[in-house]
Design a protein around this motif. Structure first.
Motif, short mmCIF file in Angstrom:
data_model
loop_
_atom_site.label_atom_id
_atom_site.label_comp_id
_atom_site.label_asym_id
_atom_site.label_seq_id
_atom_site.Cartn_x
_atom_site.Cartn_y
_atom_site.Cartn_z
N ARG A 155 0.81 -1.22 0.00
CA ARG A 155 0.00 0.00 0.00
C ARG A 155 0.84 1.27 0.00
NH1 ARG A 155 -3.64 -1.72 5.06
NH2 ARG A 155 -1.52 -2.28 5.71
N TYR A 157 3.18 1.81 -2.15
CA TYR A 157 3.66 2.03 -3.51
C TYR A 157 2.53 2.59 -4.39
CZ TYR A 157 7.73 -0.63 -2.06
OH TYR A 157 8.85 -1.06 -1.40
N ASN A 158 2.91 3.42 -5.32
CA ASN A 158 1.94 4.08 -6.19
C ASN A 158 1.74 3.30 -7.48
OD1 ASN A 158 1.72 6.31 -4.39
ND2 ASN A 158 3.59 7.18 -5.25
N GLU A 159 0.47 3.07 -7.82
CA GLU A 159 0.11 2.44 -9.08
C GLU A 159 -0.96 3.29 -9.76
OE1 GLU A 159 1.62 0.10 -10.46
OE2 GLU A 159 2.73 -0.91 -8.87
N TRP A 161 -3.96 2.65 -10.15
CA TRP A 161 -5.23 2.61 -9.43
C TRP A 161 -5.15 3.23 -8.03
CZ3 TRP A 161 -2.45 -1.73 -10.98
CH2 TRP A 161 -1.71 -2.37 -9.97
N THR A 162 -3.97 3.71 -7.65
CA THR A 162 -3.82 4.31 -6.32
C THR A 162 -4.54 5.65 -6.26
OG1 THR A 162 -1.64 3.27 -6.11
CG2 THR A 162 -2.17 5.04 -4.56
N GLU A 164 -4.80 7.79 -3.55
CA GLU A 164 -4.02 8.81 -2.84
C GLU A 164 -2.55 8.46 -2.95
OE1 GLU A 164 -3.69 10.85 1.61
OE2 GLU A 164 -5.40 9.58 1.08
N LYS A 165 -1.81 9.23 -3.73
CA LYS A 165 -0.42 8.92 -4.01
C LYS A 165 0.47 9.15 -2.78
CE LYS A 165 -1.39 8.06 -8.33
NZ LYS A 165 -1.43 6.67 -8.84
N ASN A 166 1.43 8.28 -2.64
CA ASN A 166 2.39 8.39 -1.53
C ASN A 166 3.59 9.20 -1.99
OD1 ASN A 166 4.09 8.07 0.63
ND2 ASN A 166 4.39 5.87 0.38
N GLU A 169 7.18 7.34 -1.58
CA GLU A 169 7.17 5.94 -2.02
C GLU A 169 8.55 5.32 -1.85
OE1 GLU A 169 5.52 3.67 -5.94
OE2 GLU A 169 7.12 5.13 -6.25
#
Length: 206
Positions: A155, A157-159, A161-162, A164-166, A169
């Motif tokens: 959770r 990591y940004n994809e 479909w994420t 809320e971006k971290n 990361e």
């Protein structure tokens, strides 16, 4: 009127404290028990009763809640566990419990020891237990030297479909343990030793 406030407050405090203590999931997902307790406390302190009575009705439920939660946690802890993984192993690991023909149940300073074979599938004589976990994962070389592995969370990591971006990361090339503490439907452990990039691209699982 103020005496009635105390009776109503005592009732609300009792209900709020009882639900919070013995059905804690309501407290985690809904704040109604907490608000019930707090409103009850306000009523009690608005009443004409003595200060000692007010303090007793305020502090006793808090002490009971804290004591019960600490005892419940102690009785629901899983013994500490150490996983010793071959240094060059990458991929999914399965641990199956209650196997009479499996690896001997060995402890080290009160901690369960799981020595993972090269194929990543361990049959263990340990009985399966579920509860609050305390786990450490190590890579082990031929000389028995241990290197602690971090426990990573997909959770973070940004994809695409994420939602809320971290902004912080982690690197996708850090080797670690993903899905630590995961229990399958059969009661066995299963987790991955890999980087996030390998988990996504090679093992097809995030």
């Amino acid at each position: 009127m103020r005496k009635k406030l105390f009776l109503v407050g005592a009732f609300l405090v009792t209900i709020g404290a009882a639900v919070s203590t013995f059905a804690t999931f309501f407290l985690y997902f809904y704040l109604i028990p907490l608000w019930t307790f707090l409103i009850g406390v306000i009523f009690i302190w608005t009443s004409s009763n003595r200060t000692k009575t007010k303090i007793l009705w305020t502090m006793t439920p808090i002490l009971v809640f804290t004591s019960y939660q600490l005892l419940w946690y102690q009785f629901n802890k899983v013994p500490p566990e150490i996983f010793l993984i071959p240094k060059n192993y990458k991929g999914k690991i399965h641990i199956h419990f209650n196997k009479a023909c499996g690896q001997e149940a060995v402890t080290e300073k009160g901690k369960r020891i799981y020595r993972i074979p090269n194929n990543g599938i361990l049959l263990s004589q340990f009985k399966d237990k579920q509860g609050f976990i305390n786990q450490q994962y190590y890579l082990v070389d031929q000389n028995g030297n241990r290197i602690l592995l971090p426990q990573l969370d997909v959770r973070n990591y940004n994809e695409e479909w994420t939602l809320e971006k971290n902004p912080k990361e982690p690197s996708r090339d850090i080797l670690g343990v993903f899905h630590a503490g995961r229990v399958s439907g059969e009661g066995s452990y299963e987790f991955y030793v890999s980087t996030y990039r390998q988990l996504r691209d090679s093992f097809g699982f995030v």
